[in-house]
Design a protein around this motif. Structure first.
Motif, short mmCIF file in Angstrom:
data_model
loop_
_atom_site.label_atom_id
_atom_site.label_comp_id
_atom_site.label_asym_id
_atom_site.label_seq_id
_atom_site.Cartn_x
_atom_site.Cartn_y
_atom_site.Cartn_z
N PRO A 1 -1.88 14.60 -50.96
CA PRO A 1 -2.20 15.63 -51.90
C PRO A 1 -1.16 16.71 -51.98
O PRO A 1 -0.90 16.73 -53.27
CB PRO A 1 -3.50 16.29 -51.52
N ALA A 2 -0.67 17.06 -50.96
CA ALA A 2 0.18 18.24 -51.27
C ALA A 2 1.63 17.54 -51.82
O ALA A 2 2.16 18.23 -52.75
CB ALA A 2 0.52 18.74 -49.80
N GLN B 1 15.85 20.29 -45.27
CA GLN B 1 14.99 21.37 -44.55
C GLN B 1 13.77 21.91 -45.00
O GLN B 1 13.61 22.27 -46.18
CB GLN B 1 16.22 22.37 -44.42
N VAL B 2 12.95 21.70 -44.11
CA VAL B 2 11.65 22.41 -44.46
C VAL B 2 11.45 23.79 -44.15
O VAL B 2 11.72 24.19 -43.01
CB VAL B 2 10.55 21.64 -43.88
N SER B 3 11.12 24.97 -45.25
CA SER B 3 11.30 26.11 -44.74
C SER B 3 9.71 26.44 -44.54
O SER B 3 8.95 25.90 -44.58
CB SER B 3 11.76 27.07 -46.06
N MET B 4 9.76 27.74 -43.95
CA MET B 4 8.47 28.43 -43.42
C MET B 4 7.71 28.77 -44.53
O MET B 4 6.48 28.60 -44.67
CB MET B 4 8.85 29.95 -42.82
N ALA B 5 8.16 28.93 -46.17
CA ALA B 5 7.41 29.21 -46.95
C ALA B 5 6.78 27.74 -47.49
O ALA B 5 5.73 27.97 -48.19
CB ALA B 5 8.64 29.38 -48.25
N LEU C 1 1.70 25.23 -48.18
CA LEU C 1 0.78 24.02 -47.96
C LEU C 1 -0.46 24.47 -47.07
O LEU C 1 -1.67 23.79 -47.59
CB LEU C 1 1.57 22.84 -47.10
N ALA C 2 -0.38 25.32 -46.33
CA ALA C 2 -1.46 25.82 -45.55
C ALA C 2 -2.17 26.69 -46.35
O ALA C 2 -3.52 27.14 -45.91
CB ALA C 2 -0.87 26.41 -44.16
N GLY C 3 -1.77 27.26 -47.39
CA GLY C 3 -2.40 28.26 -48.06
C GLY C 3 -2.46 29.70 -47.67
O GLY C 3 -3.63 30.36 -47.57
N VAL C 4 -1.46 30.04 -46.65
CA VAL C 4 -1.58 31.17 -46.09
C VAL C 4 -0.21 31.87 -46.30
O VAL C 4 0.68 31.27 -47.07
CB VAL C 4 -1.60 31.17 -44.39
N ALA D 1 -0.21 21.65 -41.07
CA ALA D 1 0.99 21.84 -42.42
C ALA D 1 2.22 21.54 -41.61
O ALA D 1 3.06 20.83 -42.28
CB ALA D 1 0.70 23.07 -43.08
N MET D 2 2.44 22.21 -40.64
CA MET D 2 3.88 22.13 -39.97
C MET D 2 3.90 20.46 -39.54
O MET D 2 5.09 19.96 -39.90
CB MET D 2 3.66 22.95 -38.61
#
Length: 364
Positions: free
Chosen positions: A15-16, A29-33, A38-41, A67-68
């Protein structure tokens, strides 16, 4: 799933990823953002989870970790280290992982470091040479470490060719390098004095000694204390016998001592050599402690199960490891070093391998 000719195939997307535009995520590169979205935080919450902070509720932590995992995110520890000026890693250099003291001390270092949110990087030195130790320190300089704990058993740190990486804090275990470094060790000399004095108090006229290797600091301190304790009360000082810490070397020494007239008490520099002595005495028809009393050093877990249970000197290796970590962390926090020696007390554990000599006339 079937699709009409000429139409692009439909991919199964999370879904994401579908929400991100329906196209599969490319290798990037996957960022912290990204994780935060995705986690909604918030990104700050992701950061706290990455750093192992306890200030995150379990449900949120699980959400962030999920999410990670989905995004394949891996925290960039090097970037975080540069930002905060610390790698939160302690390097440990040691020559041997086979000795009881080294293993127990290393275990304590790792556990106590983890409790302080620090990891350890281990660099074993295969050869106890100046080149070997210099190479280990150089390697530590290339790795991301904030401090180094060196478990040194031989005379190398005073060599002019050995230099340390600039800015790295150092604590040394089992060394005489107190003028240059912070040193943490058990009180080897006091432990040996207690062992010898115990045998003298039982009425033995003198105490023979099976020492460890000459290049070992611990061996030399125990031998020096044995010699000085006898000399201080005017007792004869027998010639020292040398072993290599192994039971086999203790066995060889025991075969000689069993034939030595007047030998009623022996102090072995470690418990493994004491085990070899016990075997040699038994084979030679000598009873312990009836004919010869025996004291070891270390208090290995099996010492109480020797036949007879071994009187020995207990070393608190856990305390040594804990103090090493506390010392380097203090250096890191204050950006200072304070050369000197911290000694951890030893304890004599009296068991059934020692008694008064038969010639003393004392009750057994």
């Amino acid at each position: 799933m079937e699709h009409e000719p000429g139409q692009p195939p439909v991919h199964n997307l999370s879904p994401a990823r579908q929400a991100a535009g329906g196209a599969p995520r490319r290798k990037q590169q996957v960022s912290m953002a990204d994780v935060a979205k995705l986690a909604g935080v918030s990104s700050q919450t992701v950061s706290r989870v990455s750093n192992g902070s306890p200030d995150v509720i379990d449900s949120t932590r699980r959400q962030v970790i999920s999410a990670m995992n989905e995004l394949g995110y891996r925290p960039n520890s090097a970037a975080r280290a540069l930002k905060r000026g610390s790698f939160r890693t302690i390097g440990v250099i040691t020559f041997s992982l086979s000795s009881l003291g080294n293993m127990r001390t290393l275990e304590a270092i790792a556990l106590h470091a983890a409790r302080q949110d620090f990891a350890i990087t281990l660099i074993p030195v295969t050869a106890p040479t100046q080149a070997g130790i210099q190479g280990a320190f150089s390697r530590m300089g290339e790795l991301a470490v904030d401090a180094v704990i060196a478990i040194m058993e031989v005379h190398l740190l005073d060599a002019a060719t050995v230099t340390l990486p600039p800015g790295v804090k150092v604590v040394v275990v089992d060394s005489d390098a107190g003028e240059q470094y912070s040193v943490v060790d058990t009180d080897q000399a006091d432990g040996a004095r207690k062992a010898v004095q115990h045998l003298l108090d039982l009425g033995h006229e003198t105490v023979w000694h099976v020492a460890g290797p000459e290049e070992s600091f611990a061996s030399e301190r125990r031998a020096a204390a044995w010699r000085s304790t006898l000399a201080a009360v005017g007792k004869p000082v027998p010639p020292v016998l040398r072993g290599d810490w192994s039971a086999d070397s203790g066995y060889a020494a025991g075969l000689r001592l069993a034939d030595e007239p007047g030998c009623t008490a022996v102090f072995a520099a470690n418990d493994h050599m004491a085990l070899g002595l016990l075997r040699a005495f038994r084979e030679k028809g000598k009873s312990v402690p009836g004919d010869i009393s025996l004291v070891g050093f270390d208090d290995v877990p099996e010492a109480s199960s020797y036949a007879p249970p071994l009187t020995t000197v207990h070393q608190n290796f856990a305390d040594v490891g804990n103090r090493c970590v506390d010392n380097v962390l203090q250096q890191i926090r204050t950006h200072t070093t304070e050369p000197g020696v911290t000694l951890v007390p030893t304890e004599l554990v009296v068991r059934a391998s020692t008694a008064a000599p038969r010639t003393s006339g004392r009750p057994r």
